[in-house]
Design a protein around this motif. Sequence first.
Motif, short mmCIF file in Angstrom:
data_model
loop_
_atom_site.label_atom_id
_atom_site.label_comp_id
_atom_site.label_asym_id
_atom_site.label_seq_id
_atom_site.Cartn_x
_atom_site.Cartn_y
_atom_site.Cartn_z
N ARG A 55 0.49 -1.18 0.30
CA ARG A 55 -0.25 0.01 0.75
C ARG A 55 1.11 1.53 0.08
O ARG A 55 0.78 2.04 -0.48
CB ARG A 55 -0.60 0.20 0.98
N TYR A 56 1.73 1.00 0.38
CA TYR A 56 2.57 2.29 0.68
C TYR A 56 4.15 2.21 -0.01
O TYR A 56 4.67 3.06 -0.80
CB TYR A 56 3.26 2.56 1.95
N GLY A 57 4.12 1.41 -0.95
CA GLY A 57 5.35 1.03 -2.11
C GLY A 57 6.55 0.60 -1.64
O GLY A 57 7.09 0.68 -2.44
N PHE A 58 6.63 -0.04 -0.93
CA PHE A 58 7.79 -0.80 -0.52
C PHE A 58 7.63 -1.71 -0.58
O PHE A 58 9.29 -2.20 -1.11
CB PHE A 58 8.43 -1.13 1.11
N VAL A 59 7.09 -2.47 -1.24
CA VAL A 59 7.08 -3.99 -2.41
C VAL A 59 5.61 -4.49 -2.97
O VAL A 59 4.92 -3.16 -2.49
CB VAL A 59 6.64 -5.56 -1.03
N GLU A 60 5.81 -5.15 -3.43
CA GLU A 60 4.85 -5.22 -5.11
C GLU A 60 4.74 -6.57 -4.91
O GLU A 60 5.56 -7.27 -5.02
CB GLU A 60 5.54 -4.74 -6.41
N GLU A 61 3.91 -7.12 -6.38
CA GLU A 61 3.59 -8.32 -6.39
C GLU A 61 5.04 -9.09 -7.77
O GLU A 61 5.08 -7.96 -8.56
CB GLU A 61 2.30 -8.85 -7.45
N ALA A 62 5.56 -9.71 -7.48
CA ALA A 62 6.91 -10.04 -8.07
C ALA A 62 6.13 -11.06 -9.24
O ALA A 62 4.83 -12.00 -9.09
CB ALA A 62 7.31 -11.67 -7.19
N PRO A 63 6.68 -11.24 -10.53
CA PRO A 63 6.44 -11.83 -11.32
C PRO A 63 5.51 -13.63 -10.79
O PRO A 63 6.42 -14.28 -10.30
CB PRO A 63 7.22 -11.96 -12.45
N SER A 64 4.37 -13.90 -11.14
CA SER A 64 3.96 -15.19 -10.83
C SER A 64 5.69 -16.89 -11.74
O SER A 64 5.79 -16.65 -12.17
CB SER A 64 3.26 -15.44 -12.08
N ARG A 65 5.44 -17.23 -10.54
CA ARG A 65 5.66 -18.16 -11.02
C ARG A 65 5.39 -19.54 -11.88
O ARG A 65 5.99 -20.47 -11.94
CB ARG A 65 6.70 -18.96 -9.61
N GLY A 66 4.49 -19.73 -12.45
CA GLY A 66 4.11 -20.35 -12.59
C GLY A 66 2.72 -20.76 -12.12
O GLY A 66 2.15 -21.36 -12.44
N ASP A 67 2.42 -21.50 -11.22
CA ASP A 67 1.21 -21.58 -9.94
C ASP A 67 0.18 -20.57 -9.84
O ASP A 67 0.94 -19.55 -9.38
CB ASP A 67 2.12 -21.99 -8.55
N ALA A 68 -0.93 -20.53 -9.92
CA ALA A 68 -1.74 -18.99 -10.26
C ALA A 68 -1.69 -18.81 -9.10
O ALA A 68 -2.38 -17.98 -7.96
CB ALA A 68 -3.12 -19.53 -11.25
N ARG A 69 -1.54 -20.42 -7.97
CA ARG A 69 -2.69 -20.07 -6.38
C ARG A 69 -1.33 -19.16 -5.83
O ARG A 69 -2.09 -18.62 -4.78
CB ARG A 69 -2.23 -21.18 -5.57
N GLU A 70 -0.20 -19.25 -6.29
CA GLU A 70 1.33 -17.99 -5.70
C GLU A 70 1.05 -17.31 -5.49
O GLU A 70 0.81 -16.41 -7.10
CB GLU A 70 2.71 -19.15 -5.61
N ARG A 71 1.28 -16.36 -4.56
CA ARG A 71 1.11 -15.12 -4.38
C ARG A 71 2.17 -14.23 -4.58
O ARG A 71 2.45 -14.12 -3.10
CB ARG A 71 0.12 -13.91 -4.32
N PRO A 72 3.78 -14.22 -5.35
CA PRO A 72 4.98 -13.70 -4.40
C PRO A 72 5.32 -12.16 -4.80
O PRO A 72 4.89 -11.82 -5.09
CB PRO A 72 6.54 -14.37 -5.60
N TRP A 73 5.91 -12.16 -3.67
CA TRP A 73 5.73 -10.86 -3.14
C TRP A 73 7.15 -10.13 -3.04
O TRP A 73 8.53 -11.31 -4.21
CB TRP A 73 5.41 -9.96 -1.76
N GLN A 74 7.96 -8.83 -4.23
CA GLN A 74 9.48 -8.57 -4.16
C GLN A 74 9.40 -6.89 -3.73
O GLN A 74 8.61 -6.07 -3.26
CB GLN A 74 9.52 -8.90 -5.26
#
Length: 113
Positions: A55-74
């Motif tokens: 929300r404050y711009g410190f992290v964002e969603e990372a590109p998917s690893r292929g599994d739509a259920r996973e939500r990686p952050w970076q």
Amino acid sequence: MQVTDPRAMRALAHPLRLDLIELLGTLGPATAAECARHLGTTQASCSFHLRQLARYGFVEEAPSRGDARERPWQLTDIEQSWSGSHGGEAAQQLERVFVQREADRIMAWRPAD
């Protein structure tokens, strides 16, 4: 990233959020579940705090690893900095939390008498 918004500083001053930022800086992109395992907390807690950091711009969603259920952050930026002159009380609170964390690390590293 130069943090000047007092609300962002207050968001960053939470100990688990600082842990998450450090972890993502070390591991690279990770899901809330992976973060929870490394930090010894719950996936739900990590998920909530990652969304707050986003929300404050410190992290964002990372590109998917292929599994739509996973939500990686970076991280959006490996460095965060703030100035007490810009954030007033919020900057002072963040500085207190940060200094206390570092003091706790030093005390944990110090050999027992």
